[in-house]
Design a protein around this motif. Sequence first.
Motif, PDB file in Angstrom:
ATOM      1  N   ILE A 134      20.107  -5.256  25.051  1.00 50.45           N
ATOM      2  CA  ILE A 134      18.909  -4.741  24.386  1.00 50.45           C
ATOM      3  C   ILE A 134      17.706  -4.809  25.319  1.00 50.45           C
ATOM      4  O   ILE A 134      16.949  -3.833  25.450  1.00 50.45           O
ATOM      5  CB  ILE A 134      18.633  -5.546  23.087  1.00 50.45           C
ATOM      6  N   ILE A 135      17.513  -5.943  25.997  1.00 52.03           N
ATOM      7  CA  ILE A 135      16.356  -6.081  26.896  1.00 52.03           C
ATOM      8  C   ILE A 135      16.493  -5.166  28.107  1.00 52.03           C
ATOM      9  O   ILE A 135      15.480  -4.710  28.673  1.00 52.03           O
ATOM     10  CB  ILE A 135      16.160  -7.553  27.327  1.00 52.03           C
ATOM     11  N   PHE A 136      17.728  -4.842  28.504  1.00 51.90           N
ATOM     12  CA  PHE A 136      17.940  -3.896  29.605  1.00 51.90           C
ATOM     13  C   PHE A 136      17.403  -2.517  29.228  1.00 51.90           C
ATOM     14  O   PHE A 136      16.707  -1.864  30.031  1.00 51.90           O
ATOM     15  CB  PHE A 136      19.425  -3.796  29.944  1.00 51.90           C
ATOM     16  N   ILE A 137      17.691  -2.084  28.015  1.00 51.31           N
ATOM     17  CA  ILE A 137      17.198  -0.781  27.547  1.00 51.31           C
ATOM     18  C   ILE A 137      15.679  -0.782  27.473  1.00 51.31           C
ATOM     19  O   ILE A 137      15.009   0.172  27.897  1.00 51.31           O
ATOM     20  CB  ILE A 137      17.813  -0.440  26.174  1.00 51.31           C
ATOM     21  N   VAL A 138      15.110  -1.868  26.940  1.00 49.62           N
ATOM     22  CA  VAL A 138      13.651  -1.987  26.845  1.00 49.62           C
ATOM     23  C   VAL A 138      13.012  -1.935  28.229  1.00 49.62           C
ATOM     24  O   VAL A 138      11.963  -1.305  28.423  1.00 49.62           O
ATOM     25  CB  VAL A 138      13.268  -3.299  26.122  1.00 49.62           C
ATOM     26  N   SER A 139      13.635  -2.564  29.196  1.00 51.11           N
ATOM     27  CA  SER A 139      13.087  -2.640  30.554  1.00 51.11           C
ATOM     28  C   SER A 139      12.907  -1.271  31.195  1.00 51.11           C
ATOM     29  O   SER A 139      12.016  -1.073  32.024  1.00 51.11           O
ATOM     30  CB  SER A 139      14.004  -3.496  31.445  1.00 51.11           C
ATOM     31  N   LEU A 140      13.750  -0.327  30.826  1.00 50.66           N
ATOM     32  CA  LEU A 140      13.666   1.013  31.405  1.00 50.66           C
ATOM     33  C   LEU A 140      12.369   1.727  31.026  1.00 50.66           C
ATOM     34  O   LEU A 140      11.918   2.629  31.735  1.00 50.66           O
ATOM     35  CB  LEU A 140      14.872   1.856  30.960  1.00 50.66           C
ATOM     36  N   PHE A 141      11.751   1.298  29.922  1.00 48.74           N
ATOM     37  CA  PHE A 141      10.553   1.970  29.427  1.00 48.74           C
ATOM     38  C   PHE A 141       9.266   1.173  29.649  1.00 48.74           C
ATOM     39  O   PHE A 141       8.170   1.656  29.348  1.00 48.74           O
ATOM     40  CB  PHE A 141      10.713   2.265  27.922  1.00 48.74           C
ATOM     41  N   ILE A 142       9.388  -0.070  30.153  1.00 54.27           N
ATOM     42  CA  ILE A 142       8.208  -0.889  30.418  1.00 54.27           C
ATOM     43  C   ILE A 142       7.523  -0.390  31.700  1.00 54.27           C
ATOM     44  O   ILE A 142       8.173  -0.208  32.728  1.00 54.27           O
ATOM     45  CB  ILE A 142       8.593  -2.376  30.586  1.00 54.27           C
ATOM     46  N   LYS A 143       6.217  -0.201  31.621  1.00 50.96           N
ATOM     47  CA  LYS A 143       5.456   0.230  32.797  1.00 50.96           C
ATOM     48  C   LYS A 143       4.877  -0.989  33.508  1.00 50.96           C
ATOM     49  O   LYS A 143       4.001  -1.670  32.984  1.00 50.96           O
ATOM     50  CB  LYS A 143       4.328   1.181  32.384  1.00 50.96           C
ATOM     51  N   ILE A 144       5.400  -1.261  34.687  1.00 48.78           N
ATOM     52  CA  ILE A 144       4.932  -2.393  35.488  1.00 48.78           C
ATOM     53  C   ILE A 144       4.352  -1.852  36.788  1.00 48.78           C
ATOM     54  O   ILE A 144       5.090  -1.361  37.643  1.00 48.78           O
ATOM     55  CB  ILE A 144       6.077  -3.384  35.798  1.00 48.78           C
ATOM     56  N   PRO A 145       3.022  -1.875  36.929  1.00 45.59           N
ATOM     57  CA  PRO A 145       2.415  -1.362  38.166  1.00 45.59           C
ATOM     58  C   PRO A 145       2.836  -2.185  39.372  1.00 45.59           C
ATOM     59  O   PRO A 145       2.966  -3.406  39.297  1.00 45.59           O
ATOM     60  CB  PRO A 145       0.909  -1.493  37.896  1.00 45.59           C
ATOM     61  N   LYS A 146       3.039  -1.499  40.481  1.00 48.36           N
ATOM     62  CA  LYS A 146       3.443  -2.200  41.702  1.00 48.36           C
ATOM     63  C   LYS A 146       2.333  -3.086  42.237  1.00 48.36           C
ATOM     64  O   LYS A 146       2.577  -4.167  42.738  1.00 48.36           O
ATOM     65  CB  LYS A 146       3.856  -1.189  42.780  1.00 48.36           C
ATOM     66  N   GLY A 147       1.101  -2.622  42.145  1.00 46.39           N
ATOM     67  CA  GLY A 147      -0.015  -3.415  42.669  1.00 46.39           C
ATOM     68  C   GLY A 147      -0.156  -3.268  44.168  1.00 46.39           C
ATOM     69  O   GLY A 147       0.757  -2.865  44.876  1.00 46.39           O
ATOM     70  N   GLU A 148      -1.317  -3.605  44.657  1.00 46.23           N
ATOM     71  CA  GLU A 148      -1.633  -3.410  46.072  1.00 46.23           C
ATOM     72  C   GLU A 148      -0.740  -4.231  46.983  1.00 46.23           C
ATOM     73  O   GLU A 148      -0.413  -3.812  48.071  1.00 46.23           O
ATOM     74  CB  GLU A 148      -3.103  -3.755  46.337  1.00 46.23           C
ATOM     75  N   LYS A 149      -0.326  -5.392  46.538  1.00 45.20           N
ATOM     76  CA  LYS A 149       0.444  -6.269  47.422  1.00 45.20           C
ATOM     77  C   LYS A 149       1.795  -5.672  47.780  1.00 45.20           C
ATOM     78  O   LYS A 149       2.378  -6.036  48.770  1.00 45.20           O
ATOM     79  CB  LYS A 149       0.623  -7.656  46.781  1.00 45.20           C
ATOM     80  N   HIS A 150       2.288  -4.749  46.930  1.00 47.68           N
ATOM     81  CA  HIS A 150       3.555  -4.123  47.248  1.00 47.68           C
ATOM     82  C   HIS A 150       3.378  -2.955  48.208  1.00 47.68           C
ATOM     83  O   HIS A 150       4.322  -2.453  48.773  1.00 47.68           O
ATOM     84  CB  HIS A 150       4.235  -3.611  45.972  1.00 47.68           C
TER      85      HIS A 150
END
Length: 387
Positions: free
Chosen positions: A174-190
Motif C-alpha cells: 500500500i505504501i509503495f503505491i502511495v509513494s508513486l504519487f508523493i511529490k518530494i522536491p529534490k532541493g538544491e543539495k541534489h
Amino acid sequence: MKDKTNKIIIIYLFILMILLSMADNLRGVFIPVFKNEFNVEDTYMGLMLTVSSLGYMIFTFIGGILCDKVGQKKVLILGILSSIVALVILLFSYNFMILLIGMFIINMGVSLISIGINTLIPLLGITFQAILMNMIHSFYGFGATITQRTAGFLLFRGFSWRNIYLYLIVLFSIIFIVSLFIKIPKGEKHKNDNKIQWSFILKNRLTYFYMIALGLYVAAEMSTGNWFINFMQRNYGFDENNSAFYSSLFLGIFTFGRLAGGFIVEKIGHFKSVMISLFFATSMYTLGLLLGEKGLIIVSISGIFFSIIFPTLIITISKVFPKNSSFVTGFVITSASGISMIVNFLIGYFNDLIGVNYSFFIIPIALLISTIFSIVILLNTKEVRLD
C-alpha cells in the motif's frame, strides 16, 4: 503551497517510519522461534544478525550516494520495493540459508528508507529540524513497541510467524503505491556539482569519532531489540508474552522520549542532550542488569534516555560537515552499522561460550565507550555545536 507539500511529506515520513520499524523489529521477537524452526543455536542467530547488519551497512553507504545523485524519492521507492521482495522471501523461507538471504534484503530496504528519511528532513527548509527528526524517529519506537508486543502475544497464542510477515507485505504494498504519487522536491543539495571531498572526510578525526560514538550507541540499541527477549527467556525462563512485555515497555518508553525529546534538545542543546542521555542510559542499564530479574524494569525504563541520541547526533553531522552532508551521514551510519554488526555477532557467540547473563553486559560497555567518544566530539566542535 510549499507548507502544504511539507505537511504531506511529513505525514508520509511518519507512516513510512512505522512500517520501517515493523520490518526491522520482528526478528528480535522471532529469534527463539527461528532457533526452534531451523534447529540452530545462538551463534547462528548471531550470524543472521551479522548478515542483516551487513545488508544495512552496504546499502546505507550506497543510499547516501544515491540521495545526492538521484534524490530521496527514488531511494525511498527502491527501499520499499526491496522490502516487499525480502518479505516474500522470508514468508517462504524453509531453510536457514533462505532466511539469511531474506534478512540481507530486508535490511537493504530498511537502510535505503532510513537514509532517505534522515537526509530528506534537513532539506525541507523548516526551523524545527531537531524536533521533527526526534518526532519522526519516535514513530520508529512506536512501530517497534506495537510490533514486539503484538508479535509476542500472537506467537504465545500459537499464531504463525509467517502470517505476520504476510500482513506486513500488504502494508508495504500500500505504501509503495502511495509513494508513486508523493511529490518530494529534490532541493538544491541534489543539484549541486560539489564532488565528494574524500580527502577531507577521511583525514578528519571527527569522522572517526562519530563512527565510534554512533556505532556503539546503535549497537546497544539494536542489541537490546535483537537479544533482550532471548536474554530473558534463557536467563530467567520467561515465556514469549512476559519477555515481550519488558521489551515492548523499553520501546514504548523509548518512543515517548523521542516524542518529547526534540523540545528538550532545542532548550538545552544538541550535544549536551546527548551527553546527559548517554550517561543515564549507561548507568540505568548497568544497574538493571546487576539487580537481576528485579532490575529488568530499570533496563526497560532506561529506554527514555536512549531516545534522542541517534536522531540528535545525525542532525549535528550536517552542521559539522556542511558540504557532502548526505554522503557523510551515509558514510557514518554505514560505519556505525558495521560496528553494530560486530557487537551483535559477539553477543550471539558469547551467549554460547560464557552464557547469556555475562555476554549481555557487552551492551552497557558499548554505551560507556560511546559516551566517552561523544564527549570527545563535544570538545572538538566548539565552533559549530548547537548549545
